[in-house]
Design an enzyme around this catalytic site. Sequence first.
Site, PDB file in Angstrom:
ATOM      1  N   ASP A  20       0.784  -1.239   0.000  1.00  0.00           N
ATOM      2  CA  ASP A  20       0.000   0.000   0.000  1.00  0.00           C
ATOM      3  C   ASP A  20       0.819   1.294   0.000  1.00  0.00           C
ATOM      4  O   ASP A  20       0.438   2.279   0.647  1.00  0.00           O
ATOM      5  CB  ASP A  20      -0.950   0.026   1.201  1.00  0.00           C
ATOM      6  CG  ASP A  20      -1.857  -1.180   1.270  1.00  0.00           C
ATOM      7  OD1 ASP A  20      -1.866  -1.988   0.326  1.00  0.00           O
ATOM      8  OD2 ASP A  20      -2.565  -1.336   2.284  1.00  0.00           O
ATOM      9  N   LYS A  80      -7.400  -3.981  -2.714  1.00  0.00           N
ATOM     10  CA  LYS A  80      -8.026  -4.569  -1.532  1.00  0.00           C
ATOM     11  C   LYS A  80      -8.725  -3.469  -0.744  1.00  0.00           C
ATOM     12  O   LYS A  80      -8.461  -2.270  -0.935  1.00  0.00           O
ATOM     13  CB  LYS A  80      -6.987  -5.264  -0.640  1.00  0.00           C
ATOM     14  CG  LYS A  80      -5.942  -4.346  -0.020  1.00  0.00           C
ATOM     15  CD  LYS A  80      -4.911  -5.144   0.753  1.00  0.00           C
ATOM     16  CE  LYS A  80      -3.896  -4.246   1.462  1.00  0.00           C
ATOM     17  NZ  LYS A  80      -4.476  -3.414   2.527  1.00  0.00           N
ATOM     18  N   CYS A 113      -2.215  -2.422   8.156  1.00  0.00           N
ATOM     19  CA  CYS A 113      -2.077  -3.484   7.159  1.00  0.00           C
ATOM     20  C   CYS A 113      -0.836  -4.351   7.363  1.00  0.00           C
ATOM     21  O   CYS A 113      -0.876  -5.554   7.069  1.00  0.00           O
ATOM     22  CB  CYS A 113      -2.091  -2.876   5.761  1.00  0.00           C
ATOM     23  SG  CYS A 113      -3.658  -2.041   5.392  1.00  0.00           S
TER      24      CYS A 113
END
Length: 205
Positions: A20, A80, A113
């Site tokens: 990310d 996601k 995450c």
Amino acid sequence: MAGRRLGRLCPGSSILLLCDMQERFRHSVAFFPQIVAAAARVLQGCRELGVPAVVTEQHPQVLGPTVPELGAHDLPKHPKTCFSMVVPAVEAELRARPHLTAALLCGIETQACILHTALDLLERGLDVHVVVDACSSRSQVDRLVALGRLRQSGAFLTTTESLLLLLLRDAAHPRFRQVLQLIKEPVPDSGLLPLLGGLGPPGGL
């Protein structure tokens, strides 16, 4: 000593997960340019040593694409919304490599995450190596506590240089010179030194 996990690494049984590192985080995550630069070195080293890499993007329609300086333009980006990287597409990448024993984690955010992904991978029996100079958060308190939580849960905390040397193992390796070029200069300071005292001895904060 029998059964003790030492965290040794082998390129043929490792996978790199890049989490990310997207445009919208550029101005909100602490030390963003520095951790992306470190993650880019890890990715380059893994390419030299034949370690596959997987990239995810959190809600990319809102948070934008992966930043170009990561150097992952040629890799598929798995979108996601959940906090773990282990979405079906990434799960398929893991299943396609039944010989895997270790996952190498870089990205953001440490308390979100990165932590969720590490717990999922640990549950699957993989060794998880969190590259601390290639992970960050908006809050340095969250970053510190998450690193302690990761270590409590059984993840190995490492650095860019240490990770690449663990993968390399030997100065006689045919790619030694290429990897050496990546680690000759220290990675940019990402604010870790003030946090290190707060981690305490292994096993807790």
